[in-house]
Scaffold this active site. Structure first.
Site, PDB file in Angstrom:
ATOM      1  N   LYS A  54       0.843  -1.206   0.000  1.00  0.00           N
ATOM      2  CA  LYS A  54       0.000   0.000   0.000  1.00  0.00           C
ATOM      3  C   LYS A  54       0.881   1.259   0.000  1.00  0.00           C
ATOM      4  O   LYS A  54       2.093   1.170   0.257  1.00  0.00           O
ATOM      5  CB  LYS A  54      -0.903  -0.014   1.237  1.00  0.00           C
ATOM      6  CG  LYS A  54      -0.151   0.018   2.572  1.00  0.00           C
ATOM      7  CD  LYS A  54      -1.090  -0.297   3.734  1.00  0.00           C
ATOM      8  CE  LYS A  54      -0.347  -0.320   5.056  1.00  0.00           C
ATOM      9  NZ  LYS A  54      -1.206  -0.790   6.161  1.00  0.00           N
ATOM     10  N   TYR A  68      16.409  30.001   8.607  1.00  0.00           N
ATOM     11  CA  TYR A  68      15.234  30.784   9.027  1.00  0.00           C
ATOM     12  C   TYR A  68      15.187  30.956  10.541  1.00  0.00           C
ATOM     13  O   TYR A  68      15.409  30.001  11.293  1.00  0.00           O
ATOM     14  CB  TYR A  68      13.949  30.115   8.564  1.00  0.00           C
ATOM     15  CG  TYR A  68      13.689  30.324   7.085  1.00  0.00           C
ATOM     16  CD1 TYR A  68      13.443  31.592   6.565  1.00  0.00           C
ATOM     17  CD2 TYR A  68      13.699  29.237   6.225  1.00  0.00           C
ATOM     18  CE1 TYR A  68      13.211  31.780   5.211  1.00  0.00           C
ATOM     19  CE2 TYR A  68      13.461  29.417   4.867  1.00  0.00           C
ATOM     20  CZ  TYR A  68      13.222  30.686   4.357  1.00  0.00           C
ATOM     21  OH  TYR A  68      12.991  30.859   3.024  1.00  0.00           O
TER      22      TYR A  68
HETATM   23  C1  LIG Z   1      -0.480  -1.796   6.876  1.00  0.00           C
HETATM   24  C2  LIG Z   1      -1.064  -3.057   7.376  1.00  0.00           C
HETATM   25  C3  LIG Z   1      -0.255  -4.179   7.579  1.00  0.00           C
HETATM   26  C4  LIG Z   1       1.263  -4.122   7.505  1.00  0.00           C
HETATM   27  O1  LIG Z   1       1.725  -3.531   8.697  1.00  0.00           O
HETATM   28  P1  LIG Z   1       3.297  -3.352   8.998  1.00  0.00           P
HETATM   29  O2  LIG Z   1       3.342  -2.774  10.367  1.00  0.00           O
HETATM   30  O3  LIG Z   1       3.793  -2.371   7.983  1.00  0.00           O
HETATM   31  O4  LIG Z   1       3.896  -4.680   8.875  1.00  0.00           O
HETATM   32  C5  LIG Z   1      -0.872  -5.368   7.921  1.00  0.00           C
HETATM   33  N1  LIG Z   1      -2.221  -5.440   8.088  1.00  0.00           N
HETATM   34  C6  LIG Z   1      -3.023  -4.372   7.927  1.00  0.00           C
HETATM   35  C7  LIG Z   1      -4.483  -4.512   8.136  1.00  0.00           C
HETATM   36  C8  LIG Z   1      -2.480  -3.136   7.585  1.00  0.00           C
HETATM   37  O5  LIG Z   1      -3.273  -2.083   7.458  1.00  0.00           O
END
Ligand SMILES: *Cc1c(COP(=O)(O)O)cnc(C)c1O
Length: 365
Positions: free
Chosen positions: A35, A262
């Site tokens: 994702k 800044y």
């Molecule tokens: C993003 C996600 C994962 C992966 O989590 P990590 O901490 O990056 O391993 C697994 N299950 C769900 C439902 C997620 O949203």
């Protein structure tokens, strides 16, 4: 020549990290979570790299799954937030997406269609995260409705799942209590032992063997960052996958009492040499990074000073030998752990990686 600020993506390291997940949980199938543009690494490239060795991919939202299919990725794709309309469900069925179902309105859409073929429905229990998912009672009811509508296919096509809220945190026993609620809830279901299940994210894969079931869902560990908020014995199995580099574009001496950047947020206590580097928060270098944050310039340690600008940072190179305009600077990556930088900017590796902006070219190695 273009500006020399880029991220190098180490595709072999991503593969190697996936194999670490697989070796830590040899009885499970691991779904590669890609994702958010594969945590900033480039979703398509990562999918192409892993497609031969993973059983499936997971993305957060429908649009990400569509992008992967349109680009020719063929493995099943789990949509972690599921679908939100009949149109999306029909598209999902045609394109071999797998769907998380976590609320009543998704369930109602799903009950209008037969669950057949390769469609996998991931029914989500809220075992403690309190973000998505059915509570225990609703979960059992959803299960009964799905089973009633799909008596022949349900065992093949339903995955019982949940998500941990604090598997990365050593100060709670939340994993145990979530596991307990999950096991209790599913023990009430007919033929529960015949169903596939899914629980573990990266932290649980690396830290809680008791959570390994038929399917695991590794994300951040594929990208070489320890999921833990404390040092962990398995951290060094992971290889860094993203190296963020830029270059020195300015050099000057400042005298004691002179400020840099800044608001002169940092003031020299003695004469110092300051290099200006062509990377800023518009590229995804965190604005919140504190003075003293580590930077590597021409292979030597230096420190961020003053406020991060939109397109530049200043670093103190007084302790380095021979720093020149054009020298390469590493912001995080193979020689500087992203987790260290994240800590110094009061954030997490996930946010650093997903925050690298579109202005920064990704170079695949
Ligand atoms: C993003 C996600 C994962 C992966 O989590 P990590 O901490 O990056 O391993 C697994 N299950 C769900 C439902 C997620 O949203």
């Amino acid at each position: 020549m273009s500006r020399n600020t880029q991220v190098s993506i180490h595709l072999d390291a991503i593969k190697s990290n996936f194999n670490v997940a697989q070796n830590l949980a040899p009885q499970s199938k691991n779904i590669a979570v890609i994702k958010a543009n594969a945590y900033g690494h480039g979703m398509l490239k990562v999918a192409q790299t892993l497609e031969d060795i993973v059983p499936a991919f997971a993305v957060a939202i429908f649009d990400e799954a569509v992008t992967l299919r349109e680009a020719g990725i063929q493995k099943p794709i789990l949509i972690l937030q599921g679908v939100h309309s009949c149109e999306e469900l029909e598209y999902a069925i045609q394109h071999n997406f797998w769907l998380m179902v976590h609320n009543q309105s998704q369930l109602e859409i799903l009950l209008k269609y037969p669950i057949v073929g390769d469609l996998k429905i991931w029914l989500k229990l809220d075992s403690g995260m309190h973000r998505l998912g059915f509570d225990s009672v609703q979960f059992q009811f959803a299960f009964s409705q799905l089973s009633y509508k799909n008596p022949k296919t349900i065992q093949q096509n339903l995955v019982l799942c949940s998500h941990f809220c604090a598997a990365s945190n050593s100060e709670t026993d939340s994993v145990d209590s979530q596991l307990k609620l999950f096991n209790q809830t599913i023990s009430n279901l007919d033929n529960h032992s015949k169903f596939e299940k899914s629980l573990a994210n990266s932290a649980a894969i690396m830290g809680f063997e008791s959570s390994h079931v038929e399917w695991n869902r590794p994300g951040i560990m594929l990208y070489g960052v320890s999921p833990f908020d404390h040092p962990h014995s398995k951290d060094n199995l992971l290889k860094p996958t993203m190296t963020f580099t830029s270059e020195v574009i300015g050099l000057r001496k400042v005298a004691a009492g002179e400020g840099v950047g800044y608001n002169h947020q940092w003031i020299a206590e003695k004469a110092e040499t300051i290099a200006t580097v062509s990377v800023g928060y518009a590229d995804g270098y965190p604005f919140a990074a504190k003075s003293g944050t580590a930077v590597i310039v021409a292979g030597q340690k230096a420190e961020l000073v003053g406020r991060v600008s939109m397109d530049m940072i200043s670093i103190n190179v007084s302790k380095c030998n021979h720093v020149n305009i054009g020298d390469k600077v590493e912001l995080w990556g193979q020689n500087l752990a992203a987790a260290t930088i994240a800590k110094s900017a009061n954030t997490i590796g996930y946010e650093l990686f997903t925050g690298v902006s579109a202005r920064v070219p990704r170079i695949y190695k």
